[in-house]
Design a protein around this motif. Structure first.
Motif, mmCIF file in Angstrom:
data_model
loop_
_atom_site.group_PDB
_atom_site.id
_atom_site.type_symbol
_atom_site.label_atom_id
_atom_site.label_comp_id
_atom_site.label_asym_id
_atom_site.label_seq_id
_atom_site.Cartn_x
_atom_site.Cartn_y
_atom_site.Cartn_z
ATOM 1 N N SER A 1 0.823 -1.214 0.000
ATOM 2 C CA SER A 1 0.000 0.000 0.000
ATOM 3 C C SER A 1 0.860 1.268 0.000
ATOM 4 O O SER A 1 1.854 1.375 0.716
ATOM 5 C CB SER A 1 -0.920 -0.003 1.221
ATOM 6 O OG SER A 1 -1.619 1.225 1.294
ATOM 7 N N GLU B 1 -0.798 4.289 0.432
ATOM 8 C CA GLU B 1 -1.696 5.285 1.007
ATOM 9 C C GLU B 1 -1.047 5.959 2.216
ATOM 10 O O GLU B 1 -0.389 5.310 3.023
ATOM 11 C CB GLU B 1 -3.014 4.625 1.428
ATOM 12 C CG GLU B 1 -3.838 4.117 0.262
ATOM 13 C CD GLU B 1 -5.174 3.559 0.716
ATOM 14 O OE1 GLU B 1 -5.482 3.693 1.922
ATOM 15 O OE2 GLU B 1 -5.897 3.000 -0.123
ATOM 16 N N THR C 1 0.163 16.049 -1.505
ATOM 17 C CA THR C 1 -0.977 15.891 -0.602
ATOM 18 C C THR C 1 -1.009 16.982 0.466
ATOM 19 O O THR C 1 -2.082 17.445 0.864
ATOM 20 C CB THR C 1 -0.945 14.523 0.100
ATOM 21 O OG1 THR C 1 0.247 14.428 0.894
ATOM 22 C CG2 THR C 1 -0.984 13.392 -0.901
#
Length: 838
Positions: free
Chosen positions: A724, A726, A836
Motif C-alpha cells: 500500500s 496510502e 498531498t
C-alpha cells in the motif's frame, strides 16, 4: 417362656453391640469388634478395589520395548499431582475405604492406637494415592506409619513404599540410601526382599548404575513367586546386559524368559526372541537356525498380535543379508498390521525412505519421510533430524527432476531420424499394451464387484471405487447404457433421462478418437522435439546447473561423497558453461581428498593451478593457510566489508561491489548472500518495486540456499504488507519528524548542519529529540529530527531554531508523521506526499 428367653438374648446382643461400637473405651470387646470389622469388612473391600484399580492401571500402560522397560508399570503424568481427588473409580473406592477405616474404626486412646488394623488402613491409603499418581499425599501416609506405628508388622513394607514414592518424586539418592540400609539391617521376608530389590534395581537404572541394577534384579527374580514378575525382571536384566555390550550374558537372561513359556505373558517371550535376534553375530552365527526361528515366529498363530515387530525384525535381518527386495516386502508387511507402536511405524517408514533415497527414488523417499514425521513427536530430536533431511530432499527432488527430464530430451534430440522412429514406435507399443491391460483389469474388477461385494479382498486388492481405472470404466458403461442421469430418486425411469444432443455427442466422441489416434502416431511425438539452437542451449544450461547443484547438495548436506563426485564429473563431460567449470573442479578436488583418491586429487590441483593461475581457487591451493584464515580476498571477508559499507549507508557502492563479486565468485556458496545484500541496498535507493523484483530474482535463482528460501518467504509475507502507498491522516498519529532536504553532493553542508542541529536540540529539554542522516535516493539526503509530537510542532521547531538558536535554515524542509515517512522511503513517494500536504 421361650419367647421371653429369646427377647432376653436379643437384648443382650444389642446391648453388647452398642457398647462395643464405642471407640473411646479400651476394652477387649471394643478392640475386637473394631479390629474384625476393619479387617474383614472395610479393608477387605478396599483391598479388592485397589487390586481392581491396580490391574486397570497396569493394563493401560504400554511398554516401550525400544527402551529399557521400567520394573513397575505405572503411567506417570507430566505434573506431580497433589490434589485429593482420584482419577480411577476403583482406586477412589479403595481410598474411601481406607479413610473410613481410619475415621470410623480408629481407637486412638491416650495417644495410642488400640485397633491393630489401622496401620493396614494407612498402607491401603498410601498405595491408592501412589497408583493414582498423587505421590506427595502417598508419602504422607507411609510416613505416618513409620512415625506412629514403629512396632507395626508393616514397618518394612512402609519403608519400601516410601522409597518407591521417593523414586517417583525423583529423589533417587534418598531412595537408594533407604533401601540399602533396609536390606542390610533388617530381617526381611522373601516378599519384602523382592519388593526392596526390584525397587532398588529401578533406582540404579534411573541413575545409570546398570551393573548394580543387574545384581538386584537377579536377587528379586530368584525369590519372587510371581512368574509374570520373574519374566519381566529377567527381560530387563537382558536389556541391561545388551546396553553394556555383553551379548552372551544378555542372551542367557533372554533364554530364562523364553524358558518360562506360557507361565509368563507371551509378549515377554516374543520380545526376548527378538532381542536375541538383534544380538545375532552375523558373521559367525548359524544363519539357517536363525531363518528357521524367524519362520517359526512368523507362522505361529499365537504370535499374530506381535507380527508388526516380528515382520520388522525379519526385514532388518534381510537388510543385513543384502536381500533388499525381501526386506522392503517385510517392512511393508509390518506397516500393514496397523501397529499401535508409533516408533516402530516411524522406523519402518524411515528405513523405506532411506532405501528409496539410495535407489535415487527421491519423490517416493520424500513421501516416506512425510509419513515418518506424522508418527514422531513434533520438535523431538528424531523429528528434527528427519524434518531437516526431508527439507533438503526438496532441493534434490527439484534438481534431479530437471536433470532427468532435460537429459531425456537431449538424448532424444541426439538420435538419428531412424532411431527416433524406432524409439517412439516402441513407446507406442508399450502404451497400447498398458491400455489393453487396464481395460482387462477394469472388466475383471467390474465382474468381481458384481459377484462379490466384499470391500477389501485378500492380498491387498482394493475396493472397486478405490481404483481409478475401474471407476472410469464403470462411468463410461453407465452412460452408454442409461445416458446422462441426474442424481435423484427413481433415476431409472425413462422420464428422468437427460439425453445429450446426439450431434454434439458425436463431435465430442470424434474429437476424442482423433486425440487418441495422435497418441499412436510417431509423428505426433517427433513434432514435439525441440530443434531451435537457442531452446536446446537453454535446456542444456538448465541441466548443467542442476548437475552442479546436485553435486554440492550431495557433498555438503548429505555427505554422499561418491554420488557428488559422479554428478560433478558428469557435469564436466557435458561441456558446461565456463562459470561452472572452475567451481566444479575445485569441489571435485575437495571430494577426492574426502574419498582418499590421492592421484585424482593431485591431478585436479595441478589442473586448477596450471590453467587458472589467477583465480582465488589457485590462490587457496597454493597458500591454503593464508587464503583460508586471513585472506583479504576470501568470500567471507569481501562480504563482511560490503556489509560494513551497507551499515554506513553507502548503498550505491554496495550494489556495485556486489555486482563485481557475484561475477568473480560465481558458483560459490556466498553468492546468494551477496545477491540478498544487493537487493536490500537497491531497496534503500530505489524503493518497493526494486525490492519486490530483487526478492523474486533471488527466490527463483537460488531456491536451495537459505537466502533463496528467506527471499521466497519474504516475497510471500512482507511484500503484501508493504504494497500500500496510502498516506495516513496526521490527526491519527502521535510521532512526527522534521525533514531537511539536501543534495547528495553537499557533503560539508550536511555535516555542519547536522552538528548544529545536534547542539540546538540540547536546549529543547521538553522533548526527547534526536538527529539522523538518511539517504532518500541516489541524489538526495535527508537530515531528520525525530521525536516531535505533532505536524505543527515539526514546523514550529524550525521557527524555534531560527529565533532562539539563530540557526540559519536555507534548505527545503517539511513535517511528516513517522508512518508517512516510512511510506515515503519504501515507495520513494516524496513528490506524491508533498502534493498531498500542499
Amino acid at each position: 417362656m421361650k419367647n421371653i428367653f429369646n427377647y432376653i438374648v436379643v437384648g443382650i446382643v444389642i446391648v453388647l453391640t452398642v457398647s462395643s461400637c464405642s471407640r473411646k473405651k479400651d476394652r477387649f470387646l471394643n478392640r475386637s469388634w473394631h479390629s474384625v470389622n476393619t479387617k474383614y469388612n472395610v479393608l477387605f473391600n478396599g483391598n479388592v478395589a485397589l487390586e481392581s484399580g491396580k490391574t486397570a492401571v497396569i493394563a493401560a500402560y504400554k511398554d516401550n520395548y525400544w527402551e529399557i522397560l521400567p520394573v513397575e508399570r505405572l503411567q506417570i503424568t507430566d505434573d506431580i499431582v497433589s490434589s485429593d481427588k482420584a482419577k480411577n473409580p476403583s482406586i477412589e473406592l479403595a481410598e474411601v475405604k481406607a479413610v473410613k477405616a481410619i475415621q470410623k474404626h480408629g481407637m486412638n486412646i491416650k495417644g495410642k492406637e488400640k485397633n491393630p488394623q489401622i496401620d493396614e488402613a494407612y498402607m491401603l491409603l498410601g498405595k491408592a494415592r501412589y497408583f493414582d499418581n498423587r505421590f506427595i499425599p502417598a508419602q504422607e501416609a507411609f510416613n505416618y506409619i513409620l512415625f506412629k506405628y514403629p512396632a507395626s508388622s508393616n514397618i518394612n513394607l512402609a519403608k519400601i513404599w516410601r522409597a518407591k514414592t521417593n523414586l517417583r518424586l525423583q529423589n533417587e539418592d534418598v531412595a537408594i540410601k533407604d533401601l540399602k540400609k533396609l536390606i542390610e539391617l533388617e530381617d526381611l521376608s522373601k516378599y519384602d526382599i523382592v519388593e526392596a530389590s526390584s525397587t532398588l534395581a529401578q533406582a540404579y537404572i534411573t541413575t545409570k548404575s546398570l551393573d548394580s541394577a543387574i545384581t538386584q534384579l537377579q536377587v528379586a527374580s530368584k525369590l519372587t513367586k510371581n512368574n509374570e514378575q520373574r519374566g519381566r525382571l529377567h527381560f530387563i536384566e537382558g536389556q541391561l546386559y545388551s546396553s553394556l555390550g555383553k551379548k552372551d550374558s544378555a542372551n542367557l537372561a533372554f533364554d530364562k524368559v523364553i524358558a518360562l513359556n506360557r507361565r509368563s505373558p507371551r509378549t515377554y517371550m516374543i520380545s526376548a526372541h527378538l532381542e536375541k535376534i538383534k544380538n545375532f553375530e552375523f558373521k559367525n552365527g548359524d544363519k539357517l537356525a536363525l531363518q528357521d526361528l524367524l519362520e517359526d515366529l512368523e507362522t505361529n498363530r499365537e504370535n499374530r498380535p506381535f507380527l508388526d515387530r516380528i515382520y520388522h525384525q525379519i526385514a532388518k535381518y534381510q537388510l543385513q543379508n543384502q536381500s533388499d527386495s525381501i526386506a522392503i516386502t517385510y517392512f511393508n508387511k509390518s506397516l500393514r498390521t496397523n501397529s499401535e507402536d508409533d516408533f516402530l511405524t516411524a522406523t519402518n517408514y524411515q528405513t523405506l525412505g532411506d532405501l528409496n533415497f539410495d535407489y535415487s527414488e527421491y519423490v517416493l523417499a520424500g513421501s516416506y519421510y512425510d509419513s515418518t514425521l506424522l508418527k514422531l513427536k513434533e520438535n523431538s530430536k528424531p523429528h528434527r533430524a528427519i524434518k531437516r533431511k526431508r527439507d533438503n530432499l526438496e532441493d534434490v527432488i527439484y534438481y534431479e527432476s530437471i536433470a532427468q527430464a532435460n537429459d531425456s530430451i537431449l538424448s532424444v534430440v541426439a538420435m538419428s531420424d531412424a532411431e527416433k522412429e524406432a524409439y517412439f514406435q516402441s513407446y507406442i507399443e508399450d502404451l497400447k499394451l498398458q491400455e489393453e491391460a487396464s481395460k482387462k483389469a477394469a472388466k475383471s474388477s467390474a465382474n468381481s464387484f458384481a459377484s462379490s461385494q466384499n470391500s477389501v479382498t485378500k492380498k491387498g486388492k482394493s475396493f472397486y471405487f478405490y481404483n481409478p481405472t475401474t471407476v472410469a470404466f464403470g462411468k463410461n458403461e453407465f452412460i452408454r447404457i442409461w445416458g446422462d442421469r441426474a442424481l435423484e430418486t427413481n433415476w431409472r425411469w425413462s422420464s428422468k433421462s437427460a439425453l445429450p444432443d446426439l450431434k454434439e455427442t458425436d463431435e465430442i466422441a470424434k474429437a476424442a478418437e482423433e486425440e487418441k489416434q495422435k497418441r499412436y502416431s510417431v509423428g505426433f511425438y517427433v513434432s514435439q522435439i525441440p530443434s531451435e539452437e537457442k531452446v536446446l542451449d537453454s535446456i542444456a544450461k538448465e541441466r548443467n546447473f542442476a548437475y552442479y547443484q546436485l553435486g554440492l547438495i550431495y557433498k555438503d548436506k548429505f555427505k554422499e561423497y561418491k554420488r557428488s563426485q559422479d554428478k560433478l564429473e558428469q557435469l564436466l563431460n557435458q561441456n558446461p558453461e565456463d562459470r561452472l567449470v572452475l567451481p566444479a573442479k575445485y569441489n571435485l578436488y575437495k571430494l577426492y581428498a574426502l574419498l582418499d583418491l590421492k592421484r585424482l586429487q593431485a591431478l585436479a590441483k595441478s589442473d586448477i593451478i596450471d590453467n587458472y593461475p589467477d583465480s582465488r581457487y589457485a590462490e587457496i591451493l597454493l597458500n591454503p593457510e593464508s587464503a583460508l584464515l586471513n585472506n583479504e580476498n576470501s568470500p567471507e571477508t569481501l562480504y563482511n566489508n560490503l556489509y560494513a559499507q551497507f551499515e554506513l549507508g553507502e548503498y550505491q557502492q554496495v550494489i556495485e561491489g556486489c555486482d563485481l563479486q557475484i561475477i568473480r565468485l560465481d558458483g560459490d556458496q556466498i553468492v546468494p548472500k551477496l545477491e540478498l545484500l544487493k537487493v536490500t541496498s537497491k531497496a534503500r535507493l530505489y524503493g518497493f518495486e526494486a525490492y519486490k523484483e530483487g526478492l523474486n530474482f533471488v527466490a527463483l535463482n537460488y531456491p536451495s540456499s537459505m537466502e533463496g528460501k528467506k527471499a521466497a518467504r519474504m516475497y510471500e509475507t512482507v511484500i503484501p504488507q508493504l504494497q500500500s502507498m496510502e498516506f495516513v491522516q496526521d490527526s491519527t498519529q502521535t510521532n512526527f519528524k522534521t525533514i531537511f532536504k539536501f543534495e547528495e553532493s553537499e557533503t560539508n553542508e550536511i555535516k555542519e548542519f547536522k552538528e548544529a542541529l545536534s547542539t540546538a536540540i540540547e536546549d529543547v529539554d521538553y522533548f526527547k529529540l534526536s538527529v539522523s542522516k538518511d539517504r532518500y535516493d541516489t541524489n538526495t539526503i535527508f537530515v531528520v529530527v525525530h521525536g516531535l509530537k505533532s505536524v505543527q510542532g515539526a514546523f514550529g521547531f524550525v521557527e524555534i531554531l531560527k529565533t532562539k538558536n539563530d540557526l540559519e535554515v536555507s534548505k527545503p524542509f517539511f513535517g511528516i508523521s513517522s508512518k508517512n515517512y516510512q511510506t515515503v522511503q519504501i515507495h520513494k513517494a516524496l513528490e506524491a506526499y508533498l502534493e498531498t500536504i500542499n
